[in-house]
Design a protein around this motif. Structure first.
Motif, mmCIF file in Angstrom:
data_model
loop_
_atom_site.group_PDB
_atom_site.id
_atom_site.type_symbol
_atom_site.label_atom_id
_atom_site.label_comp_id
_atom_site.label_asym_id
_atom_site.label_seq_id
_atom_site.Cartn_x
_atom_site.Cartn_y
_atom_site.Cartn_z
ATOM 1 N N ASP A 185 40.320 52.157 18.464
ATOM 2 C CA ASP A 185 38.865 52.220 18.632
ATOM 3 C C ASP A 185 38.352 53.626 18.925
ATOM 4 O OD1 ASP A 185 39.732 52.640 21.167
ATOM 5 O OD2 ASP A 185 38.588 51.025 22.093
ATOM 6 N N TRP A 219 50.448 49.047 31.700
ATOM 7 C CA TRP A 219 49.376 49.284 32.660
ATOM 8 C C TRP A 219 49.953 49.838 33.950
ATOM 9 C CZ3 TRP A 219 44.423 49.919 32.912
ATOM 10 C CH2 TRP A 219 43.792 49.847 34.141
ATOM 11 N N TYR A 240 49.184 50.358 37.743
ATOM 12 C CA TYR A 240 48.276 50.050 38.845
ATOM 13 C C TYR A 240 48.052 51.282 39.717
ATOM 14 C CZ TYR A 240 48.161 45.105 37.880
ATOM 15 O OH TYR A 240 47.953 43.902 37.277
ATOM 16 N N ARG A 246 34.448 55.134 32.580
ATOM 17 C CA ARG A 246 34.497 55.502 33.997
ATOM 18 C C ARG A 246 33.506 56.602 34.302
ATOM 19 N NH1 ARG A 246 40.853 55.168 35.322
ATOM 20 N NH2 ARG A 246 41.273 53.475 33.916
ATOM 21 N N ALA A 282 45.738 53.368 37.629
ATOM 22 C CA ALA A 282 44.673 52.563 37.010
ATOM 23 C C ALA A 282 44.382 53.021 35.584
ATOM 24 C CB ALA A 282 43.400 52.609 37.861
ATOM 25 N N VAL A 283 45.444 53.284 34.842
ATOM 26 C CA VAL A 283 45.276 53.662 33.440
ATOM 27 C C VAL A 283 46.303 52.919 32.585
ATOM 28 C CG1 VAL A 283 44.348 55.971 33.831
ATOM 29 C CG2 VAL A 283 46.821 55.647 33.713
ATOM 30 N N GLY A 292 31.582 49.481 19.316
ATOM 31 C CA GLY A 292 32.229 50.150 20.448
ATOM 32 C C GLY A 292 33.265 51.185 20.057
ATOM 33 N N ASP A 293 33.451 51.436 18.751
ATOM 34 C CA ASP A 293 34.407 52.480 18.336
ATOM 35 C C ASP A 293 33.821 53.852 18.636
ATOM 36 O OD1 ASP A 293 36.072 50.523 17.478
ATOM 37 O OD2 ASP A 293 35.608 50.736 15.355
ATOM 38 N N ARG A 294 34.701 54.789 19.008
ATOM 39 C CA ARG A 294 34.265 56.120 19.449
ATOM 40 C C ARG A 294 34.764 57.187 18.467
ATOM 41 N NH1 ARG A 294 36.894 56.350 24.335
ATOM 42 N NH2 ARG A 294 38.223 58.070 23.772
ATOM 43 N N GLU A 310 51.811 49.249 24.912
ATOM 44 C CA GLU A 310 50.904 49.702 25.973
ATOM 45 C C GLU A 310 51.344 49.077 27.288
ATOM 46 O OE1 GLU A 310 46.326 50.161 25.658
ATOM 47 O OE2 GLU A 310 46.688 48.303 26.758
ATOM 48 N N ARG A 322 43.195 43.422 37.362
ATOM 49 C CA ARG A 322 43.463 44.632 36.595
ATOM 50 C C ARG A 322 42.183 45.117 35.928
ATOM 51 N NH1 ARG A 322 47.206 45.109 31.167
ATOM 52 N NH2 ARG A 322 45.504 46.039 30.063
ATOM 53 N N PRO A 323 41.782 46.360 36.191
ATOM 54 C CA PRO A 323 40.555 46.859 35.569
ATOM 55 C C PRO A 323 40.701 46.922 34.051
ATOM 56 C CG PRO A 323 41.298 48.318 37.325
ATOM 57 C CD PRO A 323 42.402 47.346 37.074
ATOM 58 N N PRO A 351 41.008 48.573 30.787
ATOM 59 C CA PRO A 351 41.327 49.961 30.432
ATOM 60 C C PRO A 351 40.277 50.582 29.523
ATOM 61 C CG PRO A 351 42.809 48.441 29.315
ATOM 62 C CD PRO A 351 41.998 47.629 30.281
#
Lengths: 187, 183
Positions: free
Chosen positions: B89, B154, B156, A36, B159-160, A107-109, B152, A29-30, A32
């Motif tokens: 974040d 996921w 597939y 990108r 991919a988000v 890493g907070d945006r 949350e 799993r990438p 999140p």
């Protein structure tokens, strides 16, 4: 081996394959939170150059009071105002150039504050250069190690998957003297 | 042929197990439709409540017909004054619909107008506490504030990671002040 023995082995094999597949899906799993897009760092001349736009961070200052705007009062904060003067040059397509972020060391945006959106460059036609200011509100402890990110900028047709990043030298600006921001667009 | 004990023993174990389960459920009060919000902990006004993305303090609830920046509203509203801190974040414009709602006689009310004291906007930066107003178009005096967390999941396919509204985490029963007609 008997038929029932083979069936048992096949069943366990199928279970094992399913478990391996499930583990692979979980591990593959990438992330999140992974960005990108491609990051272009600013060069020695201060410009970051991409195929769609160029960007340059002119100055980054920190203060606690933003000067009064037209028919308004000075705007204080218990945090810190981070005032970023920047220039963006559009190449061959019209851009929505008002997309700047501050990235903290953790890493907070942080997005630019909408209260001051009028100080920024918005739509920028192809071939034009825009100069503006973005204002961010950041906790004092997050100031050290800030990175300014420009983009991804959207064109009329698509978002560009590239950003310009700059690690600024941050100036302390006395309260209420952040200067008169200039928004200008030149050919 | 198997011995007699071997044949009936598994049935005996199964029957006793079922009896124990049924007996336990029965002693616990049996099955009934669950009240989703009945067991939500009650938190006092002014106490912080944490969800996945927010620290929320319900500071005040007031019936009013005045805008936060002054000026008359066309209809009175029930205004919650919240102190919100974004724990995620990145900057978010506001909590998703349903994180802050009102539990009333007519059901759960989620639709509300969010604003901040002038000249501020609501947009919430990470770790920056902010005072905001949430106006519900109603004049009820008996309500409780329901705070729900987010979940949350996921995808597939895309991919988000996507967020959805989760379970209630706290209920606040504020004293509702009436400032209608106060200018």
């Amino acid at each position: 081996m008997t038929d029932s023995g083979w069936r048992s082995v096949r069943g366990r094999l199928a279970l094992g394959v399913c478990l391996v597949l499930a583990m692979t899906l979980v591990l593959a799993r990438p992330d999140p939170d992974r960005d990108r897009f491609t990051v272009v760092r600013t060069g020695a001349d201060g410009w970051g150059r991409t195929t769609a736009f160029d960007a340059r961070i002119e100055r980054v200052g920190v203060t606690t009071v933003m000067p009064a705007r037209v028919d308004g009062d000075p705007v204080p904060t218990e945090q810190r105002w981070v005032v970023v003067d920047y220039t963006v040059r559009a190449h061959r397509e019209r851009l929505d150039a008002n997309r700047l972020w501050l990235i903290t060391a953790a890493g907070d945006r942080y997005a630019a504050r909408p209260e001051f959106a009028g100080l920024g460059v918005s739509l920028l036609d192809a071939g034009f250069t825009g100069r503006g200011t973005a204002v961010f509100e950041v906790p004092p402890e997050a100031i050290a190690g800030l990175t300014v990110r420009v983009g991804p900028l959207h064109t009329d047709r698509r978002p560009w998957d590239v950003v310009v990043e700059h690690e600024p030298t941050i100036e302390q600006v006395p309260a209420g003297t952040a200067g008169e921001p200039v928004v200008e667009v030149t050919r | 042929m198997q011995p007699t004990r071997t044949r009936w023993f598994p049935w005996l174990v199964a029957a006793v197990s079922i009896a124990l389960v049924v007996g336990s459920v029965s002693l616990a009060g049996g099955f009934a439709p669950a009240d989703r919000h009945a067991r939500v902990p009650v938190v006092a006004t002014g106490e912080p409540i944490e969800t996945r993305n927010w620290r929320i303090v319900v500071h005040r609830a007031v019936l009013t017909d005045t805008r936060p920046g002054g000026g008359e509203l066309p209809e009175p509203v029930l205004r919650l004054e919240l102190h919100l801190t974004n724990l995620s974040d990145h900057t978010r414009d506001r909590p998703r619909l349903g994180v802050v709602s009102l539990d009333t006689d007519r059901g759960i009310i989620e639709q509300a107008d969010w604003s901040a004291p002038e000249p501020r906007r609501v947009d919430l930066d990470p770790q920056v506490p902010r005072r905001v107003f949430v106006d519900f178009p109603m004049e009820d005096k008996e309500v409780s504030v329901l705070i729900r967390t987010e979940t949350e999941s996921w995808s597939y396919a895309d991919a988000v990671a996507t967020e959805a509204l989760g379970e209630p985490v706290a209920r606040v029963q504020p004293r509702i002040e009436d400032e209608r007609g106060v200018r």
